[in-house]
Design a protein around this motif. Structure first.
Motif, PDB file in Angstrom:
ATOM      1  N   LEU A   1       0.597   2.337  13.559  1.00  0.00           N
ATOM      2  CA  LEU A   1      -0.527   2.939  12.835  1.00  0.00           C
ATOM      3  C   LEU A   1      -0.741   2.260  11.487  1.00  0.00           C
ATOM      4  O   LEU A   1      -1.890   2.008  11.083  1.00  0.00           O
ATOM      5  N   LEU A   2       0.338   1.949  10.791  1.00  0.00           N
ATOM      6  CA  LEU A   2       0.196   1.260   9.507  1.00  0.00           C
ATOM      7  C   LEU A   2      -0.394  -0.135   9.686  1.00  0.00           C
ATOM      8  O   LEU A   2      -1.234  -0.576   8.881  1.00  0.00           O
TER       9      LEU A   2
ATOM     10  N   VAL B   1      -2.381  -1.136  12.103  1.00  0.00           N
ATOM     11  CA  VAL B   1      -3.794  -1.016  12.490  1.00  0.00           C
ATOM     12  C   VAL B   1      -4.647  -0.635  11.296  1.00  0.00           C
ATOM     13  O   VAL B   1      -5.701  -1.245  11.041  1.00  0.00           O
ATOM     14  N   THR B   2      -4.203   0.380  10.536  1.00  0.00           N
ATOM     15  CA  THR B   2      -5.023   0.874   9.427  1.00  0.00           C
ATOM     16  C   THR B   2      -5.035  -0.076   8.234  1.00  0.00           C
ATOM     17  O   THR B   2      -5.962  -0.031   7.427  1.00  0.00           O
ATOM     18  N   HIS B   3      -4.029  -0.926   8.113  1.00  0.00           N
ATOM     19  CA  HIS B   3      -3.962  -1.837   6.965  1.00  0.00           C
ATOM     20  C   HIS B   3      -4.221  -3.294   7.359  1.00  0.00           C
ATOM     21  O   HIS B   3      -3.986  -4.189   6.541  1.00  0.00           O
ATOM     22  N   TRP B   4      -4.713  -3.515   8.581  1.00  0.00           N
ATOM     23  CA  TRP B   4      -4.828  -4.899   9.026  1.00  0.00           C
ATOM     24  C   TRP B   4      -5.792  -5.711   8.167  1.00  0.00           C
ATOM     25  O   TRP B   4      -5.539  -6.888   7.886  1.00  0.00           O
TER      26      TRP B   4
ATOM     27  N   THR C   1       4.047   0.498   2.966  1.00  0.00           N
ATOM     28  CA  THR C   1       2.953  -0.161   3.679  1.00  0.00           C
ATOM     29  C   THR C   1       3.178  -1.675   3.691  1.00  0.00           C
ATOM     30  O   THR C   1       3.837  -2.218   2.804  1.00  0.00           O
TER      31      THR C   1
END
Length: 591
Positions: free
Chosen positions: A28-29, A31-34, A157
Protein backbone atom coordinates in the motif's frame (compact mmCIF):
# COMPACT_ATOMS: atom_id res chain seq x y z
CA UNK A 1 -8.39 -11.68 35.04
CA UNK A 2 -5.30 -11.76 32.81
CA UNK A 3 -2.66 -14.06 34.28
CA UNK A 4 1.14 -13.89 34.10
CA UNK A 5 1.97 -15.55 30.82
CA UNK A 6 5.21 -14.16 29.41
CA UNK A 7 6.12 -16.41 26.54
CA UNK A 8 9.82 -16.74 25.79
CA UNK A 9 11.51 -16.44 22.44
CA UNK A 10 9.59 -16.07 19.22
CA UNK A 11 6.57 -17.76 17.68
CA UNK A 12 6.31 -18.96 14.10
CA UNK A 13 2.64 -17.87 13.80
CA UNK A 14 3.56 -14.46 15.26
CA UNK A 15 6.30 -13.89 12.69
CA UNK A 16 4.09 -15.16 9.87
CA UNK A 17 1.12 -12.95 10.76
CA UNK A 18 3.30 -9.89 11.28
CA UNK A 19 5.11 -10.50 8.01
CA UNK A 20 1.83 -10.75 6.12
CA UNK A 21 0.54 -7.56 7.76
CA UNK A 22 3.81 -5.80 6.91
CA UNK A 23 3.71 -7.01 3.30
CA UNK A 24 0.20 -5.62 2.90
CA UNK A 25 1.19 -2.25 4.38
CA UNK A 26 4.40 -2.14 2.32
CA UNK A 27 2.49 -2.72 -0.92
CA UNK A 28 0.00 0.00 0.00
CA UNK A 29 2.82 2.42 0.78
CA UNK A 30 4.53 1.67 -2.52
CA UNK A 31 1.30 2.17 -4.48
CA UNK A 32 0.25 5.36 -2.70
CA UNK A 33 3.74 6.89 -2.75
CA UNK A 34 4.87 5.71 -6.17
CA UNK A 35 4.67 9.17 -7.78
CA UNK A 36 6.87 10.62 -5.04
CA UNK A 37 9.27 7.67 -5.29
CA UNK A 38 9.55 7.90 -9.08
CA UNK A 39 10.15 11.65 -8.95
CA UNK A 40 12.38 11.45 -5.86
CA UNK A 41 10.23 13.83 -3.82
CA UNK A 42 11.73 13.29 -0.39
CA UNK A 43 9.48 13.70 2.66
CA UNK A 44 11.90 16.07 4.38
CA UNK A 45 15.11 18.01 3.64
CA UNK A 46 16.85 15.87 6.28
CA UNK A 47 16.37 12.79 4.09
CA UNK A 48 18.10 14.54 1.20
CA UNK A 49 21.04 15.58 3.36
CA UNK A 50 21.27 12.03 4.72
CA UNK A 51 21.62 10.79 1.13
CA UNK A 52 24.28 13.44 0.45
CA UNK A 53 26.17 12.17 3.51
CA UNK A 54 25.86 8.58 2.25
CA UNK A 55 27.13 9.53 -1.21
CA UNK A 56 30.11 11.37 0.28
CA UNK A 57 30.96 8.29 2.33
CA UNK A 58 30.75 6.02 -0.73
CA UNK A 59 32.88 8.49 -2.70
CA UNK A 60 35.70 8.25 -0.17
CA UNK A 61 34.99 10.68 2.66
CA UNK A 62 36.37 9.31 5.93
CA UNK A 63 34.17 7.25 8.23
CA UNK A 64 34.94 9.56 11.15
CA UNK A 65 34.67 12.71 9.03
CA UNK A 66 31.12 13.90 9.68
CA UNK A 67 31.67 17.31 8.13
CA UNK A 68 29.50 18.39 5.23
CA UNK A 69 32.28 20.07 3.27
CA UNK A 70 29.97 21.75 0.75
CA UNK A 71 28.09 23.64 3.45
CA UNK A 72 29.78 26.89 4.46
CA UNK A 73 32.88 25.77 2.53
CA UNK A 74 34.83 29.06 3.02
CA UNK A 75 34.90 28.30 6.75
CA UNK A 76 35.87 24.65 6.43
CA UNK A 77 32.42 23.09 6.07
CA UNK A 78 29.69 22.30 8.60
CA UNK A 79 30.22 19.46 11.11
CA UNK A 80 27.06 17.33 11.39
CA UNK A 81 25.74 15.87 14.65
CA UNK A 82 24.24 12.84 12.90
CA UNK A 83 25.36 9.29 13.61
CA UNK A 84 27.02 6.90 11.18
CA UNK A 85 24.84 4.11 12.63
CA UNK A 86 21.95 5.24 10.43
CA UNK A 87 24.22 5.12 7.38
CA UNK A 88 25.09 1.45 7.95
CA UNK A 89 21.87 -0.21 6.65
CA UNK A 90 21.83 2.15 3.66
CA UNK A 91 25.47 1.37 2.97
CA UNK A 92 24.84 -2.38 3.23
CA UNK A 93 21.98 -2.31 0.72
CA UNK A 94 23.98 -0.16 -1.71
CA UNK A 95 26.99 -2.43 -1.31
CA UNK A 96 24.98 -5.60 -1.99
CA UNK A 97 22.99 -4.29 -4.98
CA UNK A 98 25.67 -2.27 -6.77
CA UNK A 99 27.58 -5.30 -8.17
CA UNK A 100 24.29 -6.74 -9.45
CA UNK A 101 22.50 -3.71 -10.90
CA UNK A 102 24.77 -0.68 -10.74
CA UNK A 103 25.10 2.28 -8.38
CA UNK A 104 21.95 4.14 -9.47
CA UNK A 105 19.63 1.15 -8.98
CA UNK A 106 21.40 0.30 -5.71
CA UNK A 107 20.77 3.78 -4.33
CA UNK A 108 17.11 3.67 -5.41
CA UNK A 109 16.74 0.26 -3.77
CA UNK A 110 18.18 1.54 -0.50
CA UNK A 111 15.88 4.58 -0.50
CA UNK A 112 12.83 2.33 -0.80
CA UNK A 113 13.86 -0.83 1.03
CA UNK A 114 15.50 0.54 4.19
CA UNK A 115 12.46 2.52 5.47
CA UNK A 116 10.20 -0.47 4.76
CA UNK A 117 12.57 -2.86 6.55
CA UNK A 118 12.66 -0.42 9.48
CA UNK A 119 8.85 -0.57 9.53
CA UNK A 120 9.05 -4.37 9.60
CA UNK A 121 11.34 -4.24 12.64
CA UNK A 122 8.93 -1.88 14.41
CA UNK A 123 5.83 -3.98 13.62
CA UNK A 124 7.58 -7.19 14.69
CA UNK A 125 8.85 -5.79 17.99
CA UNK A 126 5.49 -4.21 18.86
CA UNK A 127 3.61 -7.41 17.99
CA UNK A 128 6.08 -9.53 19.96
CA UNK A 129 5.54 -7.51 23.12
CA UNK A 130 1.76 -7.81 22.82
CA UNK A 131 2.09 -11.53 22.07
CA UNK A 132 4.12 -12.05 25.24
CA UNK A 133 1.76 -10.02 27.43
CA UNK A 134 -1.63 -10.86 25.86
CA UNK A 135 -2.12 -13.27 22.94
CA UNK A 136 -1.60 -13.83 19.22
CA UNK A 137 -4.80 -12.14 18.03
CA UNK A 138 -4.02 -8.97 19.97
CA UNK A 139 -0.44 -9.09 18.64
CA UNK A 140 -1.69 -9.21 15.06
CA UNK A 141 -3.91 -6.21 15.71
CA UNK A 142 -0.99 -4.37 17.32
CA UNK A 143 0.97 -4.75 14.08
CA UNK A 144 -1.94 -3.18 12.21
CA UNK A 145 -2.25 -0.37 14.76
CA UNK A 146 1.39 0.53 14.07
CA UNK A 147 0.48 0.90 10.40
CA UNK A 148 -2.63 3.00 11.10
CA UNK A 149 -1.00 5.80 13.09
CA UNK A 150 -0.24 8.81 10.90
CA UNK A 151 2.55 10.32 13.09
CA UNK A 152 4.16 6.88 13.18
CA UNK A 153 3.72 5.65 9.63
CA UNK A 154 5.13 8.86 8.15
CA UNK A 155 8.51 7.87 9.61
CA UNK A 156 8.58 4.68 7.51
CA UNK A 157 7.44 5.80 4.07
CA UNK A 158 9.77 5.12 1.13
CA UNK A 159 12.55 7.75 0.85
CA UNK A 160 12.28 8.48 4.60
CA UNK A 161 15.86 7.51 5.38
CA UNK A 162 16.59 9.84 8.29
CA UNK A 163 17.01 8.58 11.85
CA UNK A 164 13.48 8.86 13.27
CA UNK A 165 12.35 5.38 12.22
CA UNK A 166 15.34 3.77 13.91
CA UNK A 167 14.56 5.68 17.11
CA UNK A 168 11.12 4.03 17.09
CA UNK A 169 12.76 0.61 16.75
CA UNK A 170 15.09 1.36 19.67
CA UNK A 171 12.14 2.42 21.85
CA UNK A 172 10.36 -0.85 21.11
CA UNK A 173 13.50 -2.88 21.77
CA UNK A 174 13.80 -1.15 25.15
CA UNK A 175 10.12 -1.83 25.94
CA UNK A 176 10.61 -5.51 25.09
CA UNK A 177 13.57 -5.60 27.49
CA UNK A 178 11.24 -4.56 30.34
CA UNK A 179 9.24 -7.75 29.73
CA UNK A 180 12.23 -10.11 29.95
CA UNK A 181 12.01 -12.83 32.62
CA UNK A 182 15.60 -12.37 33.83
CA UNK A 183 16.38 -8.97 35.35
CA UNK A 184 20.05 -9.28 34.39
CA UNK A 185 19.30 -10.24 30.79
CA UNK A 186 16.66 -7.54 30.56
CA UNK A 187 19.20 -5.00 31.79
CA UNK A 188 21.70 -6.02 29.12
CA UNK A 189 19.08 -5.70 26.38
CA UNK A 190 17.75 -2.42 27.76
CA UNK A 191 21.24 -0.97 28.05
CA UNK A 192 22.06 -1.92 24.44
CA UNK A 193 18.79 -0.48 23.12
CA UNK A 194 19.30 2.79 24.98
CA UNK A 195 22.96 3.03 23.94
CA UNK A 196 22.09 2.66 20.26
CA UNK A 197 19.17 5.08 20.63
CA UNK A 198 21.31 7.80 22.27
CA UNK A 199 24.13 7.23 19.78
CA UNK A 200 21.63 7.87 16.99
CA UNK A 201 20.14 10.96 18.63
CA UNK A 202 20.00 12.66 22.01
CA UNK A 203 16.31 13.22 21.27
CA UNK A 204 15.90 9.88 23.04
CA UNK A 205 17.34 11.17 26.34
CA UNK A 206 13.99 11.97 28.07
CA UNK A 207 12.63 8.49 27.35
CA UNK A 208 15.96 6.89 28.29
CA UNK A 209 15.62 8.57 31.69
CA UNK A 210 12.06 7.22 31.94
CA UNK A 211 13.24 3.66 31.24
CA UNK A 212 15.97 3.99 33.88
CA UNK A 213 13.44 5.44 36.32
CA UNK A 214 11.19 2.40 35.83
CA UNK A 215 14.16 0.10 36.41
CA UNK A 216 14.92 1.99 39.64
CA UNK A 217 11.28 1.65 40.71
CA UNK A 218 11.45 -2.12 40.23
CA UNK A 219 14.56 -2.24 42.42
CA UNK A 220 12.71 -0.35 45.15
CA UNK A 221 9.76 -2.74 44.90
CA UNK A 222 11.89 -5.87 44.96
CA UNK A 223 15.67 -5.99 45.61
CA UNK A 224 15.84 -9.12 43.42
CA UNK A 225 15.21 -6.84 40.42
CA UNK A 226 18.21 -4.60 41.16
CA UNK A 227 20.18 -6.14 38.32
CA UNK A 228 17.78 -4.63 35.79
CA UNK A 229 19.02 -1.11 36.59
CA UNK A 230 22.59 -2.14 37.34
CA UNK A 231 23.07 -4.03 34.08
CA UNK A 232 21.22 -1.34 32.15
CA UNK A 233 23.56 1.40 33.32
CA UNK A 234 26.68 -0.75 33.01
CA UNK A 235 25.89 -1.82 29.46
CA UNK A 236 24.66 1.66 28.55
CA UNK A 237 27.97 3.18 29.66
CA UNK A 238 30.26 0.61 28.03
CA UNK A 239 28.22 0.34 24.82
CA UNK A 240 28.05 4.13 24.51
CA UNK A 241 31.83 4.38 24.84
CA UNK A 242 32.26 1.65 22.23
CA UNK A 243 29.78 3.23 19.82
CA UNK A 244 31.39 6.64 20.25
CA UNK A 245 34.80 5.17 19.45
CA UNK A 246 33.41 3.19 16.49
CA UNK A 247 31.37 5.96 14.88
CA UNK A 248 33.03 9.24 15.90
CA UNK A 249 36.59 8.39 16.85
CA UNK A 250 38.76 10.72 18.89
CA UNK A 251 39.07 13.54 16.38
CA UNK A 252 36.31 15.62 17.97
CA UNK A 253 36.12 15.48 21.76
CA UNK A 254 34.44 18.85 22.18
CA UNK A 255 31.55 19.06 24.69
CA UNK A 256 28.72 19.15 22.14
CA UNK A 257 25.18 19.41 23.48
CA UNK A 258 23.43 17.82 20.50
CA UNK A 259 25.18 14.46 20.52
CA UNK A 260 26.63 11.98 23.02
CA UNK A 261 29.87 13.89 23.67
CA UNK A 262 32.48 13.17 26.39
CA UNK A 263 30.64 15.01 29.23
CA UNK A 264 27.54 12.88 28.63
CA UNK A 265 29.68 9.74 28.47
CA UNK A 266 31.23 10.70 31.80
CA UNK A 267 27.74 11.02 33.31
CA UNK A 268 26.83 7.54 32.04
CA UNK A 269 30.01 6.03 33.51
CA UNK A 270 29.38 7.74 36.85
CA UNK A 271 25.79 6.45 36.89
CA UNK A 272 26.96 2.90 36.18
CA UNK A 273 29.52 3.13 38.98
CA UNK A 274 26.94 4.51 41.41
CA UNK A 275 24.41 1.76 40.65
CA UNK A 276 27.08 -0.94 40.97
CA UNK A 277 28.18 0.33 44.38
CA UNK A 278 24.58 0.63 45.62
CA UNK A 279 23.80 -2.94 44.50
CA UNK A 280 26.69 -4.25 46.58
CA UNK A 281 25.41 -2.70 49.83
CA UNK A 282 21.93 -4.29 50.28
CA UNK A 283 20.48 -1.00 51.52
CA UNK A 284 16.96 -0.46 52.89
CA UNK A 285 14.59 1.53 50.59
CA UNK A 286 15.11 4.88 52.34
CA UNK A 287 18.88 4.63 52.04
CA UNK A 288 18.56 3.36 48.49
CA UNK A 289 16.54 6.42 47.51
CA UNK A 290 19.26 8.58 49.03
CA UNK A 291 21.85 6.67 47.01
CA UNK A 292 19.86 7.26 43.83
CA UNK A 293 19.62 10.96 44.65
CA UNK A 294 23.37 11.17 45.27
CA UNK A 295 24.09 9.42 41.97
CA UNK A 296 21.77 11.76 40.07
CA UNK A 297 23.27 14.81 41.78
CA UNK A 298 26.76 13.63 40.90
CA UNK A 299 25.75 13.17 37.26
CA UNK A 300 24.28 16.66 37.14
CA UNK A 301 27.46 18.04 38.69
CA UNK A 302 29.64 16.31 36.10
CA UNK A 303 27.52 17.76 33.30
CA UNK A 304 27.65 21.25 34.84
CA UNK A 305 31.43 21.05 35.11
CA UNK A 306 32.05 19.49 31.71
CA UNK A 307 29.40 21.22 29.60
CA UNK A 308 27.57 23.96 31.55
CA UNK A 309 26.19 25.37 28.30
CA UNK A 310 24.17 22.18 27.79
CA UNK A 311 21.75 23.20 30.53
CA UNK A 312 20.25 25.46 27.85
CA UNK A 313 19.43 22.42 25.68
CA UNK A 314 20.74 20.86 22.50
CA UNK A 315 20.57 24.19 20.65
CA UNK A 316 22.93 25.91 23.10
CA UNK A 317 25.60 26.45 20.43
CA UNK A 318 23.15 27.91 17.93
CA UNK A 319 23.38 31.64 17.30
CA UNK A 320 20.57 33.17 19.44
CA UNK A 321 19.62 35.63 16.69
CA UNK A 322 19.35 32.78 14.19
CA UNK A 323 17.63 30.37 16.58
CA UNK A 324 14.24 31.98 16.96
CA UNK A 325 13.43 32.84 13.31
CA UNK A 326 14.66 29.45 12.12
CA UNK A 327 13.32 27.22 14.91
CA UNK A 328 9.89 28.84 14.76
CA UNK A 329 9.46 27.18 11.36
CA UNK A 330 10.59 23.70 12.48
CA UNK A 331 7.22 22.50 13.73
CA UNK A 332 8.43 19.02 14.72
CA UNK A 333 10.42 20.66 17.50
CA UNK A 334 7.54 22.80 18.72
CA UNK A 335 5.21 21.88 21.63
CA UNK A 336 1.81 20.44 20.89
CA UNK A 337 -0.01 23.70 21.68
CA UNK A 338 1.88 25.37 18.81
CA UNK A 339 0.61 22.80 16.28
CA UNK A 340 -2.43 23.03 14.05
CA UNK A 341 -5.51 21.37 15.68
CA UNK A 342 -5.47 18.44 13.23
CA UNK A 343 -1.79 17.76 13.96
CA UNK A 344 -2.33 18.04 17.70
CA UNK A 345 -5.17 15.50 17.58
CA UNK A 346 -3.07 13.04 15.57
CA UNK A 347 -0.27 13.36 18.12
CA UNK A 348 -2.40 13.00 21.25
CA UNK A 349 -5.48 10.87 20.59
CA UNK A 350 -3.82 7.50 19.96
CA UNK A 351 -1.50 7.74 23.01
CA UNK A 352 -4.46 8.76 25.17
CA UNK A 353 -6.42 5.72 24.02
CA UNK A 354 -3.29 3.67 24.70
CA UNK A 355 -3.16 5.04 28.24
CA UNK A 356 -6.76 4.03 28.78
CA UNK A 357 -6.13 0.54 27.43
CA UNK A 358 -3.00 0.10 29.57
CA UNK A 359 -4.96 1.23 32.62
CA UNK A 360 -7.67 -1.37 31.93
CA UNK A 361 -5.03 -4.08 31.43
CA UNK A 362 -3.39 -3.13 34.71
CA UNK A 363 -6.68 -3.34 36.60
CA UNK A 364 -7.56 -6.71 35.03
CA UNK A 365 -4.17 -8.30 35.73
CA UNK A 366 -2.47 -9.45 38.90
CA UNK A 367 0.96 -10.24 40.35
CA UNK A 368 3.89 -9.51 38.01
CA UNK A 369 1.69 -8.63 35.05
CA UNK A 370 -0.17 -5.96 37.04
CA UNK A 371 3.16 -4.39 37.97
CA UNK A 372 4.30 -4.57 34.36
CA UNK A 373 1.27 -2.67 33.09
CA UNK A 374 1.70 -0.09 35.84
CA UNK A 375 5.28 0.45 34.67
CA UNK A 376 4.05 0.63 31.10
CA UNK A 377 1.53 3.28 32.12
CA UNK A 378 4.39 5.37 33.50
CA UNK A 379 6.33 4.87 30.27
CA UNK A 380 3.36 5.98 28.17
CA UNK A 381 2.87 9.04 30.37
CA UNK A 382 6.53 9.97 29.89
CA UNK A 383 6.21 9.54 26.11
CA UNK A 384 3.04 11.62 26.07
CA UNK A 385 4.72 14.37 28.11
CA UNK A 386 7.67 14.36 25.69
CA UNK A 387 5.23 14.65 22.78
CA UNK A 388 3.52 17.63 24.39
CA UNK A 389 6.88 19.38 24.65
CA UNK A 390 8.20 18.40 21.20
CA UNK A 391 5.98 16.99 18.44
CA UNK A 392 8.78 14.79 17.06
CA UNK A 393 8.29 12.46 20.04
CA UNK A 394 4.78 11.66 18.78
CA UNK A 395 5.97 8.62 16.86
CA UNK A 396 7.43 7.09 20.04
CA UNK A 397 4.23 7.73 22.00
CA UNK A 398 2.14 6.24 19.20
CA UNK A 399 4.18 3.05 18.86
CA UNK A 400 4.22 2.45 22.62
CA UNK A 401 0.45 3.00 22.68
CA UNK A 402 0.03 0.40 19.92
CA UNK A 403 0.90 -2.43 22.35
CA UNK A 404 -2.10 -2.07 24.71
CA UNK A 405 -4.26 -0.82 21.84
CA UNK A 406 -3.88 -4.17 20.08
CA UNK A 407 -5.70 -5.74 23.03
CA UNK A 408 -8.23 -2.90 23.20
CA UNK A 409 -9.02 -3.18 19.49
CA UNK A 410 -9.62 -6.89 19.96
CA UNK A 411 -12.11 -6.07 22.73
CA UNK A 412 -13.93 -3.51 20.60
CA UNK A 413 -14.18 -5.92 17.68
CA UNK A 414 -15.48 -8.65 20.02
CA UNK A 415 -18.19 -6.23 21.14
CA UNK A 416 -19.22 -5.65 17.53
CA UNK A 417 -19.26 -9.38 16.77
CA UNK A 418 -21.03 -10.45 19.96
CA UNK A 419 -24.53 -10.02 21.34
CA UNK A 420 -23.80 -6.60 22.87
CA UNK A 421 -26.40 -3.89 23.31
CA UNK A 422 -26.75 -1.09 20.77
CA UNK A 423 -25.15 1.54 23.06
CA UNK A 424 -22.11 -0.69 23.59
CA UNK A 425 -21.81 -1.34 19.87
CA UNK A 426 -22.15 2.35 19.14
CA UNK A 427 -19.47 3.15 21.70
CA UNK A 428 -17.11 0.56 20.15
CA UNK A 429 -17.59 1.97 16.65
CA UNK A 430 -17.07 5.55 17.86
CA UNK A 431 -13.95 4.58 19.82
CA UNK A 432 -12.41 2.80 16.82
CA UNK A 433 -13.12 5.78 14.56
CA UNK A 434 -11.71 8.31 17.03
CA UNK A 435 -8.63 6.21 17.79
CA UNK A 436 -7.63 5.72 14.17
CA UNK A 437 -9.16 8.83 12.57
CA UNK A 438 -8.45 11.37 15.33
CA UNK A 439 -9.24 14.31 13.06
CA UNK A 440 -12.84 13.10 12.61
CA UNK A 441 -14.29 15.78 14.94
CA UNK A 442 -12.49 18.46 12.94
CA UNK A 443 -13.83 17.02 9.68
CA UNK A 444 -17.36 17.14 11.05
CA UNK A 445 -16.79 20.68 12.33
CA UNK A 446 -15.39 21.64 8.95
CA UNK A 447 -18.51 20.37 7.17
CA UNK A 448 -20.68 22.30 9.61
CA UNK A 449 -18.71 25.44 8.87
CA UNK A 450 -18.35 24.90 5.14
CA UNK A 451 -19.92 28.24 4.35
CA UNK A 452 -17.46 30.19 6.52
CA UNK A 453 -14.60 28.22 5.05
CA UNK A 454 -15.78 29.00 1.55
CA UNK A 455 -15.59 32.72 2.33
CA UNK A 456 -11.80 32.26 2.39
CA UNK A 457 -9.20 32.35 5.05
CA UNK A 458 -5.78 33.94 4.96
CA UNK A 459 -3.56 31.37 3.32
CA UNK A 460 -0.71 30.21 5.51
CA UNK A 461 2.52 29.31 3.79
CA UNK A 462 3.83 25.97 5.11
CA UNK A 463 7.03 26.37 7.04
CA UNK A 464 9.16 23.80 5.21
CA UNK A 465 7.01 22.87 2.24
CA UNK A 466 8.18 24.20 -1.09
CA UNK A 467 6.31 24.94 -4.28
CA UNK A 468 9.63 24.68 -6.12
CA UNK A 469 10.80 21.54 -7.86
CA UNK A 470 14.53 21.85 -7.33
CA UNK A 471 15.22 18.58 -9.16
CA UNK A 472 13.68 20.09 -12.31
CA UNK A 473 15.93 23.14 -12.05
CA UNK A 474 19.03 21.15 -11.09
CA UNK A 475 20.24 20.08 -14.59
CA UNK A 476 20.68 23.71 -15.64
CA UNK A 477 22.28 24.72 -12.34
CA UNK A 478 24.63 21.73 -12.39
CA UNK A 479 26.09 22.86 -15.73
CA UNK A 480 27.11 26.27 -14.36
CA UNK A 481 30.72 26.86 -13.24
CA UNK A 482 31.31 25.64 -9.71
CA UNK A 483 30.61 28.14 -6.97
CA UNK A 484 28.79 28.82 -3.76
CA UNK A 485 25.02 29.31 -3.83
CA UNK A 486 23.34 31.58 -1.29
CA UNK A 487 19.98 29.83 -1.06
CA UNK A 488 17.04 29.65 1.30
CA UNK A 489 18.09 27.04 3.85
CA UNK A 490 15.29 24.53 3.29
CA UNK A 491 16.18 24.03 -0.39
CA UNK A 492 19.91 23.76 0.33
CA UNK A 493 19.84 19.93 0.80
CA UNK A 494 18.10 19.51 -2.57
CA UNK A 495 20.73 21.65 -4.29
CA UNK A 496 23.51 19.72 -2.54
CA UNK A 497 21.93 16.46 -3.69
CA UNK A 498 21.36 17.32 -7.34
CA UNK A 499 24.22 19.74 -8.13
CA UNK A 500 27.98 19.83 -7.45
CA UNK A 501 27.88 23.35 -6.00
CA UNK A 502 28.43 24.38 -2.38
CA UNK A 503 25.84 26.18 -0.25
CA UNK A 504 26.00 28.81 2.45
CA UNK A 505 23.77 26.98 4.94
CA UNK A 506 21.10 24.37 5.49
CA UNK A 507 18.39 24.15 8.14
CA UNK A 508 20.50 22.28 10.70
CA UNK A 509 21.57 23.42 14.14
CA UNK A 510 25.33 23.38 13.51
CA UNK A 511 24.81 25.48 10.41
CA UNK A 512 23.76 28.44 12.55
CA UNK A 513 26.49 30.78 11.29
CA UNK A 514 25.28 30.26 7.73
CA UNK A 515 21.63 30.55 8.79
CA UNK A 516 22.45 33.85 10.47
CA UNK A 517 24.17 35.03 7.28
CA UNK A 518 21.12 34.16 5.17
CA UNK A 519 18.76 35.90 7.62
CA UNK A 520 20.92 39.02 7.57
CA UNK A 521 21.21 38.81 3.79
CA UNK A 522 17.45 38.74 3.17
CA UNK A 523 16.96 41.57 5.68
CA UNK A 524 19.66 43.79 4.16
CA UNK A 525 19.00 46.44 1.54
CA UNK A 526 20.09 45.36 -1.96
CA UNK A 527 23.37 47.30 -1.96
CA UNK A 528 24.39 45.91 1.41
CA UNK A 529 23.33 42.40 0.35
CA UNK A 530 25.51 42.66 -2.76
CA UNK A 531 28.48 43.69 -0.62
CA UNK A 532 27.88 40.76 1.76
CA UNK A 533 27.79 38.24 -1.09
CA UNK A 534 30.85 39.74 -2.76
CA UNK A 535 32.82 39.64 0.49
CA UNK A 536 31.92 35.99 0.92
CA UNK A 537 32.71 35.09 -2.69
CA UNK A 538 29.29 33.59 -3.44
CA UNK A 539 28.58 33.22 -7.17
CA UNK A 540 24.85 32.50 -7.19
CA UNK A 541 21.62 33.37 -5.39
CA UNK A 542 18.65 30.98 -5.25
CA UNK A 543 15.23 31.57 -3.77
CA UNK A 544 11.98 29.65 -3.62
CA UNK A 545 9.21 32.25 -3.37
CA UNK A 546 6.75 29.74 -1.88
CA UNK A 547 8.71 29.16 1.33
CA UNK A 548 7.59 30.71 4.60
CA UNK A 549 11.25 31.51 5.24
CA UNK A 550 11.14 34.07 2.44
CA UNK A 551 7.75 35.52 3.32
CA UNK A 552 8.71 35.93 6.97
CA UNK A 553 11.90 37.74 5.97
CA UNK A 554 9.87 40.02 3.71
CA UNK A 555 7.38 40.81 6.47
CA UNK A 556 10.09 41.29 9.08
CA UNK A 557 12.07 43.85 7.07
CA UNK A 558 10.04 45.71 4.39
CA UNK A 559 12.39 47.01 1.75
CA UNK A 560 14.98 44.31 2.42
CA UNK A 561 16.35 41.98 -0.24
CA UNK A 562 13.63 39.33 0.22
CA UNK A 563 10.87 41.93 0.09
CA UNK A 564 12.28 43.55 -3.06
CA UNK A 565 12.58 40.21 -4.84
CA UNK A 566 9.07 39.08 -3.88
CA UNK A 567 7.70 42.37 -5.25
CA UNK A 568 9.36 41.58 -8.59
CA UNK A 569 12.00 44.29 -8.46
CA UNK A 570 14.95 43.71 -10.79
CA UNK A 571 18.41 44.35 -9.36
CA UNK A 572 21.24 45.24 -11.72
CA UNK A 573 23.76 43.01 -9.88
CA UNK A 574 21.60 39.90 -10.29
CA UNK A 575 21.64 38.16 -13.68
CA UNK A 576 18.64 35.80 -14.00
CA UNK A 577 19.28 32.17 -14.99
CA UNK A 578 16.35 30.44 -16.67
CA UNK A 579 15.37 27.32 -14.74
CA UNK A 580 12.34 25.09 -14.42
CA UNK A 581 10.35 24.14 -11.36
CA UNK A 582 9.52 27.62 -10.07
CA UNK A 583 12.97 28.22 -8.56
CA UNK A 584 14.36 31.75 -8.89
CA UNK A 585 18.08 31.64 -9.66
CA UNK A 586 20.63 34.36 -10.44
CA UNK A 587 24.31 34.81 -11.17
CA UNK A 588 25.83 37.44 -8.91
CA UNK A 589 27.59 40.08 -10.99
CA UNK A 590 30.87 41.34 -9.50
CA UNK A 591 31.18 44.95 -8.35
Amino acid sequence: MIVERRRSGWSGPLVLRTTLAWALVAVLLLVTHWAAIANRRFPDPDDMLRLVQLRDLIDGQGWFDLTQHRLDAPHGGTPMHWSRLVDIPLLLVVGMVTPLAGAEVAEFTALVAVPLLTLYCAMLLAARLTWRMVDLEAATLTALVVALSAPLLVQFTPLRIDHHGWQVVCALAAANALATRSAARGGVLLGLALAIWLAISLEGLPLALAFCGIAALRWLRDPKDRLLLVRTLQVLAFASLALFAATRGIGDLAPHCDTLSPPFLAVLCWSALGATLLAAQRLPPSWLIGGFALTVAGGVGILLLGAPQCTAGSFAATDPLARQPWLSGVMEGMPVWRQQPATALQLLVLPLFGLGAACRLQLRSYDWLRRFWFDYLLLLLAALAATCLAARAGAIAAVLAAVPLGWQLREWLATLRGPASLPRRSFAVTAILLAFVPTLPLLAWGDARSYETAQGQVERVPARASACDVSAAAPVIAELPLGEIAATVDIAPALLLDTPHSLVASGHRRSSAGIRFMLDLFAADPAQAHAMLAARGARYLALCPGLAEVHLASERVPGGLADRILRGERLDWLEPVETRGGLLFWRIRPD
